[in-house]
Design an enzyme around this catalytic site. Structure first.
Site, mmCIF file in Angstrom:
data_model
loop_
_atom_site.group_PDB
_atom_site.id
_atom_site.type_symbol
_atom_site.label_atom_id
_atom_site.label_comp_id
_atom_site.label_asym_id
_atom_site.label_seq_id
_atom_site.Cartn_x
_atom_site.Cartn_y
_atom_site.Cartn_z
ATOM 1 N N ASP A 1 0.838 -1.203 0.000
ATOM 2 C CA ASP A 1 0.000 0.000 0.000
ATOM 3 C C ASP A 1 0.878 1.260 0.000
ATOM 4 O O ASP A 1 1.994 1.247 0.520
ATOM 5 C CB ASP A 1 -0.894 -0.021 1.251
ATOM 6 C CG ASP A 1 -2.066 0.942 1.120
ATOM 7 O OD1 ASP A 1 -2.328 1.444 0.007
ATOM 8 O OD2 ASP A 1 -2.723 1.203 2.145
ATOM 9 N N GLY A 2 0.351 2.322 -0.594
ATOM 10 C CA GLY A 2 1.019 3.618 -0.509
ATOM 11 C C GLY A 2 1.597 4.137 -1.813
ATOM 12 O O GLY A 2 2.223 5.207 -1.828
ATOM 13 N N HIS B 1 2.744 3.427 -9.047
ATOM 14 C CA HIS B 1 2.632 1.990 -9.320
ATOM 15 C C HIS B 1 3.880 1.489 -10.052
ATOM 16 O O HIS B 1 4.353 0.377 -9.800
ATOM 17 C CB HIS B 1 1.381 1.705 -10.149
ATOM 18 C CG HIS B 1 0.095 2.026 -9.417
ATOM 19 N ND1 HIS B 1 -0.101 1.685 -8.099
ATOM 20 C CD2 HIS B 1 -1.036 2.675 -9.811
ATOM 21 C CE1 HIS B 1 -1.301 2.086 -7.716
ATOM 22 N NE2 HIS B 1 -1.885 2.705 -8.732
ATOM 23 N N SER C 1 -6.963 -5.850 -5.740
ATOM 24 C CA SER C 1 -8.107 -6.451 -5.055
ATOM 25 C C SER C 1 -9.343 -6.325 -5.940
ATOM 26 O O SER C 1 -9.414 -5.454 -6.825
ATOM 27 C CB SER C 1 -8.350 -5.755 -3.715
ATOM 28 O OG SER C 1 -9.146 -4.606 -3.904
ATOM 29 N N ARG D 1 -11.663 1.847 -9.080
ATOM 30 C CA ARG D 1 -10.747 2.991 -9.291
ATOM 31 C C ARG D 1 -10.963 3.586 -10.684
ATOM 32 O O ARG D 1 -11.557 2.931 -11.549
ATOM 33 C CB ARG D 1 -9.298 2.524 -9.142
ATOM 34 C CG ARG D 1 -9.010 2.112 -7.714
ATOM 35 C CD ARG D 1 -7.551 1.979 -7.454
ATOM 36 N NE ARG D 1 -7.367 1.743 -6.025
ATOM 37 C CZ ARG D 1 -6.235 1.875 -5.393
ATOM 38 N NH1 ARG D 1 -5.155 2.243 -6.043
ATOM 39 N NH2 ARG D 1 -6.154 1.644 -4.110
ATOM 40 N N LEU E 1 11.719 -20.373 -4.672
ATOM 41 C CA LEU E 1 10.729 -19.466 -4.068
ATOM 42 C C LEU E 1 9.451 -19.582 -4.885
ATOM 43 O O LEU E 1 9.505 -19.642 -6.119
ATOM 44 C CB LEU E 1 11.237 -18.010 -4.110
ATOM 45 C CG LEU E 1 10.205 -16.918 -3.776
ATOM 46 C CD1 LEU E 1 9.827 -16.957 -2.293
ATOM 47 C CD2 LEU E 1 10.745 -15.520 -4.125
ATOM 48 N N SER F 1 -8.033 -5.604 4.639
ATOM 49 C CA SER F 1 -8.582 -5.298 3.312
ATOM 50 C C SER F 1 -8.914 -6.534 2.472
ATOM 51 O O SER F 1 -8.555 -6.609 1.303
ATOM 52 C CB SER F 1 -7.617 -4.375 2.544
ATOM 53 O OG SER F 1 -7.466 -3.158 3.233
#
Ligand code: FPP
Length: 244
Positions: free
Chosen positions: A24-25, A41, A69, A75, A135, A196
């Site tokens: 976030d942010g 972004h 999400s 948006r 990973l 969220s």
């Protein structure tokens, strides 16, 4: 494997097996610089690369990143379009690097509302990295934990289910193979302290770390500090403290 959800890597410290991040942010970081949100972004995508590389070096087993999400569809259209383009480019650009570094990439969430081009890019990235094992990087795109649970419950068609069976249904409605398991450590950047609608079932016993850093400025030292914080937690899973 240790029973408390981490695993020994041969080093003194215990590394959380599954880390999830709410990135976030981006928008605020860009606004603070007088730039459009999409600039944030793009900077966030660079942080994704750094944190993925660092996670692999650190010995994290699975890293799940909340990229979009299901509520993010509300948006402005230009921001949504820019994000979708960024995901498609990122998947294509990062796939050879992931193969080289033995990183498996997969995407969880709904696919029926994504463009055919993005769905194709996801399938290509997943196919190319299927056998990578150092990973497991999971990107959550068009993801909603509550929506997932509703769809899993619908798929159960009234059958009585064990927790494991329900987990498998959750995975299957998300195009996931179900190997990621519960989240050990959830990190949220950007100063907010909420979940969220992210991995609500899988975070039942996750340790939560909230960072005030905006995602584009979140660095490897912040990531290590979150793991340090995790080390200090007494994970009881509903039982008694190890100190008792
Ligand atoms: C939240 O910040 C971030 C998002 C909704 C998108 C996350 C996307 C990226 C990090 C870009 C790159 C990702 C990949 C996988 C290539 P926000 O826009 O809600 O920020 P704000 O709270 O400051 O408005």
């Amino acid at each position: 494997m240790r029973i408390d959800g981490g695993h020994d890597t041969g080093r003194k410290t215990r590394i959380p097996r599954h880390i999830a991040i709410i990135m976030d942010g981006n928008g605020r970081w860009a606004n603070q610089r007088g730039k459009p949100r999409t600039f944030g972004h793009m900077a966030g995508a660079k942080t994704v690369r750094e944190i993925v590389e660092h996670s692999r070096r650190t010995g994290v087993g699975c890293l799940t990143l909340y990229a979009f999400s299901s509520d993010n569809w509300s948006r402005p259209q230009d921001e949504v379009t820019a994000l979708m383009r960024l995901f498609r480019r990122h998947l294509a650009a990062e796939t050879p690097k992931c193969v080289e570094n033995d990183v498996r990439m997969s995407v969880v969430g709904r696919r029926d509302r994504l463009s055919p081009e993005l769905v194709h890019a996801i399938a290509a990235a997943e196919d190319a990295t299927r056998d990578c094992a150092s990973l497991h990087l999971r990107l959550a795109v068009d993801y909603s934990a509550r929506d997932t649970m509703v769809r899993a419950a619908t798929a159960a068609q009234g059958r009585e289910l064990s927790r494991d069976a329900f987990s498998s249904l959750l995975a299957s409605v998300n195009h996931d193979d179900g190997t990621a398991g519960d989240v050990d450590l959830l990190i949220r950047t950007g100063g907010e302290q909420r979940l969220s609608d992210f991995l609500l079932w899988e975070c039942a016993y996750a340790e939560l770390v909230f960072s005030r850093r905006m995602w584009p400025e979140f660095g490897t030292a912040d990531f290590d500090a979150a793991i340090e914080d995790f080390h200090g937690r007494d994970r009881r899973f509903g039982g008694l403290s190890r100190a008792i």
